[in-house]
Scaffold this motif. Structure first.
Motif, mmCIF file in Angstrom:
data_model
loop_
_atom_site.group_PDB
_atom_site.id
_atom_site.type_symbol
_atom_site.label_atom_id
_atom_site.label_comp_id
_atom_site.label_asym_id
_atom_site.label_seq_id
_atom_site.Cartn_x
_atom_site.Cartn_y
_atom_site.Cartn_z
ATOM 1 N N LYS B 73 0.824 -1.210 0.000
ATOM 2 C CA LYS B 73 0.000 0.000 0.000
ATOM 3 C C LYS B 73 0.856 1.258 0.000
ATOM 4 C CE LYS B 73 -3.739 -2.420 0.539
ATOM 5 N NZ LYS B 73 -4.703 -2.650 -0.467
ATOM 6 N N THR B 74 0.300 2.317 -0.542
ATOM 7 C CA THR B 74 0.972 3.616 -0.530
ATOM 8 C C THR B 74 0.287 4.519 0.487
ATOM 9 O OG1 THR B 74 -0.496 4.459 -2.215
ATOM 10 C CG2 THR B 74 1.526 3.411 -2.958
ATOM 11 N N PHE B 75 0.815 5.725 0.644
ATOM 12 C CA PHE B 75 0.106 6.710 1.448
ATOM 13 C C PHE B 75 -1.222 7.033 0.781
ATOM 14 C CE2 PHE B 75 4.468 8.069 2.818
ATOM 15 C CZ PHE B 75 4.282 7.773 4.144
ATOM 16 N N ASP B 76 -2.218 7.314 1.594
ATOM 17 C CA ASP B 76 -3.477 7.847 1.080
ATOM 18 C C ASP B 76 -3.280 9.357 0.934
ATOM 19 O OD1 ASP B 76 -5.934 8.745 0.530
ATOM 20 O OD2 ASP B 76 -6.902 7.995 2.345
ATOM 21 N N HIS B 77 -3.154 9.826 -0.319
ATOM 22 C CA HIS B 77 -2.725 11.207 -0.492
ATOM 23 C C HIS B 77 -3.823 12.214 -0.149
ATOM 24 C CE1 HIS B 77 1.309 10.562 -2.485
ATOM 25 N NE2 HIS B 77 0.874 9.371 -2.154
ATOM 26 N N ALA B 78 -5.068 11.756 -0.174
ATOM 27 C CA ALA B 78 -6.129 12.639 0.336
ATOM 28 C C ALA B 78 -5.956 12.833 1.838
ATOM 29 C CB ALA B 78 -7.495 12.042 0.027
ATOM 30 N N ALA B 79 -5.553 11.745 2.518
ATOM 31 C CA ALA B 79 -5.310 11.856 3.959
ATOM 32 C C ALA B 79 -4.110 12.756 4.230
ATOM 33 C CB ALA B 79 -5.072 10.472 4.564
ATOM 34 N N LEU B 80 -3.090 12.693 3.357
ATOM 35 C CA LEU B 80 -1.932 13.570 3.535
ATOM 36 C C LEU B 80 -2.362 15.027 3.452
ATOM 37 C CD1 LEU B 80 0.907 11.879 1.481
ATOM 38 C CD2 LEU B 80 0.401 11.681 3.894
ATOM 39 N N ARG B 81 -3.243 15.321 2.490
ATOM 40 C CA ARG B 81 -3.703 16.700 2.344
ATOM 41 C C ARG B 81 -4.470 17.141 3.582
ATOM 42 N NH1 ARG B 81 -4.510 20.229 -2.146
ATOM 43 N NH2 ARG B 81 -6.132 21.741 -1.668
ATOM 44 N N ARG B 82 -5.336 16.259 4.082
ATOM 45 C CA ARG B 82 -6.069 16.590 5.308
ATOM 46 C C ARG B 82 -5.106 16.755 6.477
ATOM 47 N NH1 ARG B 82 -9.639 12.399 3.529
ATOM 48 N NH2 ARG B 82 -8.742 10.984 5.052
ATOM 49 N N GLY B 83 -4.106 15.863 6.541
ATOM 50 C CA GLY B 83 -3.151 15.928 7.646
ATOM 51 C C GLY B 83 -2.337 17.205 7.624
#
Lengths: 154, 302
Positions: B73-83
């Motif tokens: 799995k990779t990072f969830d990039h939507a979660a990165l943006r939220r983070g």
């Protein structure tokens, strides 16, 4: 799961001619087709070839139920003005479960004893705290709630 | 002959010499003293002294099923943006992320224009001009994220003596990694357990070694408003910001996993190939049959 996912991801990543639409496909038509084939057209992701081929009603229904539950939970969270964190609720449930009830019992007993000692002016025994009991309870409850919590989070 | 006679002599002598009382007493006393000394040594010297209490160790972090930690799995990039949004709105008032430049955000969870606009909100020092003066200019993509304090001393002075650590590598820098950060952020109990002492100016957190942490609880439900309408519960914010912090610590993770799988696939197939080649080359030797055919019976002697 893991290794199978990896191979399917690999396959998808190859630049083979896939279903590429220049414009978004019209959803109405697909829904109608699915509705004809499977009866109840609630499945949004129901384009699985396997389920169509096998015609497994049980599998289809199981998938429907799961999706409905998830949708309901999401809707509940969205409807609320202030979103409520599920973590304290899950951990409270876990602390009451058979798994952690022993730790909870010990902790509550300790709190009772120590507060009684604090209130008693004549008490001259050793100083006690409930940190250790708290740790045991907390460890058990959070570990039990961890997978449940991460299912609810995005 | 000699051996038997010697044994006879010895047995006779032991029968004859019955030990006197003072010998028995001395031996018993010596034995008792030896045992006593041994017990004393074991009790007070040989045993390790464990002076650490659980409170000093801190509660071991709960293990959470992180999606991005899986091999495939990779990072969830939507979660990165939220983070990143949570970091900017909550954490960045005290904590810096010095090691991440704006250009790293581009393509990860921001477009070029968004990152440029973000960079231009802050001022940075220019090169010295003709008169040697250092002026200020708006930030560029190559600039690093700004720190809330000028230096560590300023940070300590503003935070009651406690230094808010830089968060660039915090996931790698703490035992337990993501689990620890998430547990710490979400681990503040409503009140410390009975009898626990909390110094003034500190807060009780079971996951922090020593349980007294200068940072107060920061994440409350609905503190930020996510662009993608994700319900901003405290757990959700903690999860997103921890994933973002894992990205700042390991921005190469997605590529690293991809490269790892490539390496595995190539080396495994090369190994299989080499096994096949070896078996191919050795096949003539491995499948040969050595037979001995004795000479025909011949009675003649040459």
């Amino acid at each position: 799961m893991g290794i199978a996912d990896f191979f399917s991801d690999l396959l998808e990543s190859l630049p083979w001619p896939q279903e590429v639409h220049a414009e978004a496909p019209e959803e109405g038509e697909e829904d109608k087709e699915e509705g004809k084939e499977e009866g109840d057209g609630e499945e949004k992701e129901g384009g699985d070839e396997e389920s169509k081929e096998e015609g497994g009603e049980e599998e289809g229904e199981g998938g429907d139920d799961g999706e409905e539950e998830e949708e309901e939970e999401e809707e509940e969270e969205e409807e609320e003005e202030e979103p409520e964190d599920p973590k304290p609720r899950l951990e409270e449930e876990c602390a009451r479960s058979a798994q952690c009830i022993g730790y909870k019992h010990h902790y509550e007993e300790c709190v009772e004893r120590v507060t009684a000692q604090h209130e008693d002016p004549d008490y001259k025994g050793p100083k006690e705290d409930c940190v250790e009991e708290f740790f045991h309870l907390q460890h058990c409850a959070t570990q039990c709630a961890a997978p449940k919590l991460f299912k609810l989070l995005k | 002959m000699f051996a038997t006679s010697a044994r006879n002599i010895s047995s006779k002598s032991s029968e004859a010499a019955s030990s006197p009382f003072y010998l028995t007493a001395t031996a018993s006393g010596a034995t008792a003293a030896a045992i006593g000394l041994g017990a004393f040594y074991y009790q007070f010297v040989a045993q390790d002294a464990y002076a650490m209490t659980p409170a000093e160790e801190g509660l071991h972090a709960t293990q959470y099923p992180w999606e991005h930690a899986k091999w495939t799995k990779t990072f969830d990039h939507a979660a990165l943006r939220r983070g990143f949004q949570v970091y900017r709105e909550v954490c960045s008032s005290c904590h810096s992320i010095k090691r991440i430049p704006y250009r790293k955000l581009v393509g990860t969870f921001m477009t070029v224009d968004e990152a440029k606009a973000l960079a231009e909100e802050n001022e940075y020092d220019t090169e010295p001009n003709d008169e040697g003066e250092i002026e200020k200019r708006p930030g560029k993509l190559s600039d690093y994220l700004p720190s809330p304090y000028k230096n560590d001393e300023a940070a300590r002075a503003a935070n009651n003596g406690a230094l808010p650590p830089d968060l660039s590598l915090i996931v790698k820098a703490r035992h337990g990694g993501c689990d620890y950060i998430f547990s710490l952020l979400m681990g503040y109990p409503e009140e410390p357990p009975a009898g626990a002492t909390v110094q003034s100016g500190l807060n009780f957190n079971p996951y922090f070694p020593g349980t007294g942490i200068a940072m107060a609880k920061q994440l409350y439900d609905g503190l930020v408003e996510y662009e993608d309408k994700t319900p901003a519960t405290a757990s959700q914010m903690a999860k997103d910001v921890v994933e973002f912090l894992n990205w700042t610590a390991e921005p190469e993770m997605d590529d690293r996993k991809k490269m790892g799988w490539k390496t595995l696939i190539v080396t495994v197939s090369l190994f299989a190939l080499s096994v096949w080649v070896k078996r191919y080359k050795w096949s003539t030797i491995k499948t040969r049959k050595i037979a001995y055919s004795p000479p025909k019976h011949d009675t003649r002697i040459r």
